[in-house]
Write an enzyme that holds these catalytic residues in place. Sequence first.
Site, PDB file in Angstrom:
ATOM      1  CB  CYS A  58      44.816  39.414  48.758  1.00 47.07           C
ATOM      2  SG  CYS A  58      43.563  38.339  48.020  1.00 47.07           S
ATOM      3  CE  LYS A  85      35.862  41.677  55.681  1.00 46.16           C
ATOM      4  NZ  LYS A  85      35.222  40.353  55.647  1.00 46.16           N
ATOM      5  CB  SER A 111      40.748  35.508  41.628  1.00 47.80           C
ATOM      6  OG  SER A 111      40.929  34.180  42.088  1.00 47.80           O
ATOM      7  CE  LYS A 247      45.209  30.414  56.722  1.00 48.88           C
ATOM      8  NZ  LYS A 247      44.041  29.515  56.703  1.00 48.88           N
TER       9      LYS A 247
END
Length: 250
Positions: A58, A85, A111, A247
């Site tokens: 990440c 999670k 962030s 992706k």
Amino acid sequence: MSATVTAGVRFPPAFLRPSRSAHISRKYRLTTVRAASDGALEVCVKASITVPDRVGDCPFTQRVLLTLEEKHLPYKMKFVDLSNKPDWFLKINPEGKVPLIKLEEKWIADSDVITQALEEKYPEPPLATPSDKASVGSKIFSTFIGFLKSNDPSDGTEQALLSELTSFNDYLKDNGPFINGDKISAADLSLAPKLYHMEIALGHYKNWSVPESLPYVRNYMKTIFSMESFVKTRALHEDVIAGWRPKVMA
């Protein structure tokens, strides 16, 4: 239960400088280090899918970890499996996103918000980027993703990325070696992890790399990628490749 690892425990020289009295020097050092360690900041990070107790792929999490490292702040990572999670994580962060940090007994996400809060709470050493430079290179990441996902060589996505990288190269030539000149700043700590992902993902999936005609960008990447703080907080190549696979396949 989550895995927790203490990391980033680096202290200013004054913390470790011997006392004038030799007989209390060791006691002074140990007491100070222990106090700092006890105050380590808790950070929830994406867990690696290839190696236990390792940070995952990440770039936004690495941005936060880089900020902590460059500010010499001790921290503890709590690894989160984003494919499954845990309840404790969803309880403190219902949106289920990382990074997440605990500041003054409050959990903070995003962030952008986290790094700004760290800058305000721990202003030394300063990492803030002047507003007129804060957006330099900000379009590289989105154009990288466009090119990575593309299956049409003639759709212009590669040229869009090259255009952004060329603009960045020209900027560094006149203003570098970093975005804010001679000193690394928050803008670099945000951009560098994204360039790291770009280098690995495009190299793997498209056999593509930053052209030699952009020497300032290549040197910028080489310089930051070799920094101790970057090496310490980067994801493994295997995790970056696996992270972008959906992706590419989509």
